[in-house]
Design a protein around this motif. Structure first.
Motif, mmCIF file in Angstrom:
data_model
loop_
_atom_site.group_PDB
_atom_site.id
_atom_site.type_symbol
_atom_site.label_atom_id
_atom_site.label_comp_id
_atom_site.label_asym_id
_atom_site.label_seq_id
_atom_site.Cartn_x
_atom_site.Cartn_y
_atom_site.Cartn_z
ATOM 1 N N SER A 102 0.806 -1.219 0.000
ATOM 2 C CA SER A 102 0.000 0.000 0.000
ATOM 3 C C SER A 102 0.840 1.271 0.000
ATOM 4 C CB SER A 102 -0.953 0.006 1.201
ATOM 5 O OG SER A 102 -0.245 -0.084 2.413
ATOM 6 N N LEU A 103 2.011 1.228 0.613
ATOM 7 C CA LEU A 103 2.864 2.422 0.635
ATOM 8 C C LEU A 103 3.401 2.785 -0.744
ATOM 9 C CD1 LEU A 103 4.917 2.251 3.959
ATOM 10 C CD2 LEU A 103 3.406 4.080 3.213
ATOM 11 N N ASP A 104 3.385 1.826 -1.664
ATOM 12 C CA ASP A 104 3.868 2.106 -3.016
ATOM 13 C C ASP A 104 3.070 3.232 -3.672
ATOM 14 O OD1 ASP A 104 5.741 0.089 -2.819
ATOM 15 O OD2 ASP A 104 4.538 -1.398 -3.882
ATOM 16 N N VAL A 105 1.761 3.256 -3.442
ATOM 17 C CA VAL A 105 0.904 4.219 -4.133
ATOM 18 C C VAL A 105 1.221 5.671 -3.765
ATOM 19 C CG1 VAL A 105 -1.465 4.987 -4.523
ATOM 20 C CG2 VAL A 105 -0.929 2.541 -4.540
ATOM 21 N N PRO A 106 1.214 6.051 -2.469
ATOM 22 C CA PRO A 106 1.544 7.443 -2.162
ATOM 23 C C PRO A 106 2.963 7.831 -2.552
ATOM 24 C CG PRO A 106 1.323 6.139 -0.142
ATOM 25 C CD PRO A 106 0.807 5.299 -1.260
ATOM 26 N N VAL A 107 3.887 6.885 -2.508
ATOM 27 C CA VAL A 107 5.258 7.203 -2.916
ATOM 28 C C VAL A 107 5.310 7.460 -4.423
ATOM 29 C CG1 VAL A 107 7.629 6.347 -3.092
ATOM 30 C CG2 VAL A 107 6.319 5.955 -1.008
ATOM 31 N N LEU A 108 4.616 6.652 -5.198
ATOM 32 C CA LEU A 108 4.562 6.861 -6.643
ATOM 33 C C LEU A 108 3.973 8.230 -6.975
ATOM 34 C CD1 LEU A 108 3.453 3.310 -7.787
ATOM 35 C CD2 LEU A 108 5.372 4.577 -8.784
ATOM 36 N N PHE A 109 2.960 8.631 -6.247
ATOM 37 C CA PHE A 109 2.320 9.920 -6.531
ATOM 38 C C PHE A 109 3.155 11.097 -6.031
ATOM 39 C CE2 PHE A 109 -1.378 7.558 -7.760
ATOM 40 C CZ PHE A 109 -2.076 8.423 -8.599
ATOM 41 N N ASN A 110 3.672 10.985 -4.829
ATOM 42 C CA ASN A 110 4.305 12.142 -4.209
ATOM 43 C C ASN A 110 5.811 12.248 -4.415
ATOM 44 O OD1 ASN A 110 1.860 13.199 -2.941
ATOM 45 N ND2 ASN A 110 1.942 11.366 -1.678
ATOM 46 N N HIS A 118 -8.066 17.274 -9.163
ATOM 47 C CA HIS A 118 -7.603 16.043 -8.524
ATOM 48 C C HIS A 118 -7.027 16.448 -7.175
ATOM 49 C CE1 HIS A 118 -4.428 12.949 -7.686
ATOM 50 N NE2 HIS A 118 -5.490 12.192 -7.872
ATOM 51 N N ILE A 119 -7.713 16.088 -6.087
ATOM 52 C CA ILE A 119 -7.304 16.546 -4.760
ATOM 53 C C ILE A 119 -6.139 15.727 -4.228
ATOM 54 C CG2 ILE A 119 -8.050 16.936 -2.375
ATOM 55 C CD1 ILE A 119 -10.894 17.345 -3.452
ATOM 56 N N SER A 120 -6.294 14.420 -4.195
ATOM 57 C CA SER A 120 -5.196 13.574 -3.713
ATOM 58 C C SER A 120 -5.490 12.117 -4.014
ATOM 59 C CB SER A 120 -4.982 13.753 -2.201
ATOM 60 O OG SER A 120 -6.104 13.276 -1.486
ATOM 61 N N ALA A 121 -4.427 11.321 -4.057
ATOM 62 C CA ALA A 121 -4.545 9.879 -4.311
ATOM 63 C C ALA A 121 -4.037 9.106 -3.109
ATOM 64 C CB ALA A 121 -3.750 9.491 -5.556
ATOM 65 N N GLY A 122 -4.593 7.917 -2.927
ATOM 66 C CA GLY A 122 -4.158 7.073 -1.822
ATOM 67 C C GLY A 122 -4.323 5.605 -2.161
ATOM 68 N N ALA A 123 -3.896 4.757 -1.238
ATOM 69 C CA ALA A 123 -3.912 3.309 -1.462
ATOM 70 C C ALA A 123 -4.984 2.636 -0.615
ATOM 71 C CB ALA A 123 -2.549 2.715 -1.122
ATOM 72 N N TRP A 124 -5.556 1.605 -1.184
ATOM 73 C CA TRP A 124 -6.484 0.781 -0.438
ATOM 74 C C TRP A 124 -5.931 -0.633 -0.372
ATOM 75 C CZ3 TRP A 124 -12.331 2.098 -0.894
ATOM 76 C CH2 TRP A 124 -12.516 3.483 -0.734
ATOM 77 N N ASP A 125 -6.806 -1.616 -0.439
ATOM 78 C CA ASP A 125 -6.390 -3.001 -0.246
ATOM 79 C C ASP A 125 -5.865 -3.630 -1.528
ATOM 80 O OD1 ASP A 125 -8.908 -2.650 -1.258
ATOM 81 O OD2 ASP A 125 -9.771 -4.436 -0.363
ATOM 82 N N GLY A 147 6.336 11.344 -9.301
ATOM 83 C CA GLY A 147 5.791 12.184 -10.361
ATOM 84 C C GLY A 147 4.391 11.908 -10.848
ATOM 85 N N LEU A 148 3.696 10.922 -10.270
ATOM 86 C CA LEU A 148 2.340 10.652 -10.755
ATOM 87 C C LEU A 148 1.379 11.784 -10.427
ATOM 88 C CD1 LEU A 148 1.648 6.836 -10.207
ATOM 89 C CD2 LEU A 148 2.669 8.006 -12.156
ATOM 90 N N LYS A 149 1.565 12.432 -9.291
ATOM 91 C CA LYS A 149 0.646 13.502 -8.890
ATOM 92 C C LYS A 149 0.577 14.604 -9.942
ATOM 93 C CE LYS A 149 -0.479 16.671 -5.111
ATOM 94 N NZ LYS A 149 -0.827 17.788 -6.022
ATOM 95 N N GLU A 150 1.709 15.018 -10.457
ATOM 96 C CA GLU A 150 1.733 16.085 -11.449
ATOM 97 C C GLU A 150 1.011 15.676 -12.725
ATOM 98 O OE1 GLU A 150 4.679 16.851 -8.421
ATOM 99 O OE2 GLU A 150 4.317 15.075 -9.660
ATOM 100 N N ILE A 151 1.160 14.415 -13.107
ATOM 101 C CA ILE A 151 0.486 13.922 -14.316
ATOM 102 C C ILE A 151 -1.023 13.903 -14.107
ATOM 103 C CG2 ILE A 151 0.215 11.948 -15.874
ATOM 104 C CD1 ILE A 151 3.139 11.228 -15.262
ATOM 105 N N TRP A 152 -1.466 13.398 -12.950
ATOM 106 C CA TRP A 152 -2.907 13.343 -12.645
ATOM 107 C C TRP A 152 -3.497 14.748 -12.569
ATOM 108 C CZ3 TRP A 152 -1.076 8.697 -12.927
ATOM 109 C CH2 TRP A 152 -1.910 7.581 -12.873
ATOM 110 N N ASP A 153 -2.792 15.640 -11.895
ATOM 111 C CA ASP A 153 -3.277 17.017 -11.768
ATOM 112 C C ASP A 153 -3.491 17.652 -13.136
ATOM 113 O OD1 ASP A 153 -3.169 16.724 -9.053
ATOM 114 O OD2 ASP A 153 -1.413 18.015 -8.747
#
Length: 344
Positions: free
Chosen positions: A117-125, A144-151, A128-134
């Motif tokens: 699950s920690l992979d997701v916020p690290v990928l975004f923050n 796009h407010i923010s991304a996070g990980a689930w199960d 560079g994924l956050k900038e692409i999504w934004d």
């Protein structure tokens, strides 16, 4: 005396102004309607606590009314409804709400893009994924407010899966991209409203579910209608986000934007530990689902197919290629970092 008269005159004017001014009433709160992809039982964990907390902290300045899966519009229409302003905000993955962006295919469960699950916020923050999504969402009028990980994504089925052969012909409720990937192994993806899934398994319309991990299976009742849980997964963590209509977002005063961002981040954090602990606890102590496993050497076939799937997606557009390149770099870094980041 002159000074005293001047003071009284000034005080009198100020006092008269105060008396003449009407009573100041609190401004009517800013009201938003937000719909989540989750049904009521799941929403009690994955979003409602954060929205309730935000409404308290906003002290009457803003109020978010929360709606559950398909309550206002079907999940597949969430993006369009938010873009038009029918709904002010959404909690969903890109894939389920059918957003018309280049990154839609990566929302939900993109095969083997993450292991934990920690992979997701690290990928975004950090990658560079956050900038692409934004950028992608700003181009279509959505914040796009923010991304996070689930199960993670596992199979819960009525009949056991002990090999790839056992997957053939299984009618499974899953995410669009996950279904596209799994179909090469004989899985038959089925799309139904979230609230209909439990009954569909009971009536035989579905053979199983590949939508979640074991925590969610227990929470929403799917563990009551399935018998087996496959420990192999096609993704270590669901990737989803909070979104808002851009005009409505821009109308908010800065302090409410900050508060809303904090509420969303708290929601992401809650989900991480709730799922992470729940997955282990229910595998060990759960009584409703029997665990099955496809041997590593056979499951390697699925992992190899995922690499080819990444190539197919990357070939579809420059933006998709950029995202896949980030996945490749990140996973290569994690492999080189070794334990505990990756266990090869």
């Amino acid at each position: 005396m002159t000074s005293r008269r001047k003071f009284l005159k000034t005080a009198g004017i100020a006092g008269a102004a105060t008396l003449a001014a009407p009573a100041v009433k609190a401004q009517a709160p800013i009201k938003w309607r937000m719909q989540t992809y989750a049904g009521p039982a799941l929403a009690e964990h994955v979003i409602k606590p954060s929205i309730d907390a935000f409404n308290i902290a906003a002290k009457g300045q803003m109020e978010i009314e929360l709606f559950f899966s398909d309550q206002l519009v079907p999940t597949g229409e969430l993006f369009r409804a938010m873009q038009k302003g029918t709904i002010d905000a959404v909690q969903s993955d890109d894939d389920s709400m059918a957003s018309p962006t280049e990154v839609t295919v990566f929302g939900g469960y993109f095969p083997f893009a993450s292991r934990y699950s920690l992979d997701v916020p690290v990928l975004f923050n950090q990658y560079g994924l956050k900038e692409i999504w934004d950028e992608e969402y700003a181009a279509v009028g959505v914040k796009h407010i923010s991304a996070g990980a689930w199960d993670p994504c596992h199979f819960a089925t009525k009949d056991p899966i002990n090999s790839l052969e056992d997957m053939k012909g299984k009618r499974v409720f899953t995410f669009p991209t996950a279904g596209r990937f799994l179909s090469q192994f004989g899985v038959v993806p089925v799309t139904l409203p979230w609230e209909d899934i439990e009954v569909a398994v009971q009536t035989g319309e579905l053979d199983g579910i590949a939508w979640s991990g074991i925590t969610e299976d227990y929470t929403v009742g799917w563990a009551d209608v399935t018998n087996y849980f496959l420990t192999n997964n096609i993704s270590g963590a669901w990737a989803g986000s909070f979104f808002a209509n851009m005009d409505r977002w821009n109308e908010l005063p800065e302090h409410l934007k900050v508060m809303l961002q904090m509420a969303m981040d708290q929601s992401h954090y809650y989900r991480q530990w709730w799922y992470w602990g729940g997955e282990a606890n229910l595998r060990v102590h759960g009584t409703k689902l029997k665990l099955t496993t496809i041997p590593d050497e056979e499951w390697a076939t699925v992992e190899k197919a995922a690499v080819q799937f990444w190539d197919e997606i990357a070939a579809e557009s420059p933006t998709k290629a950029k995202v896949v390149d980030i996945f490749r770099k990140y996973n290569a870094d994690m492999e080189k970092a070794g334990r505990p980041y990756r266990y090869s």
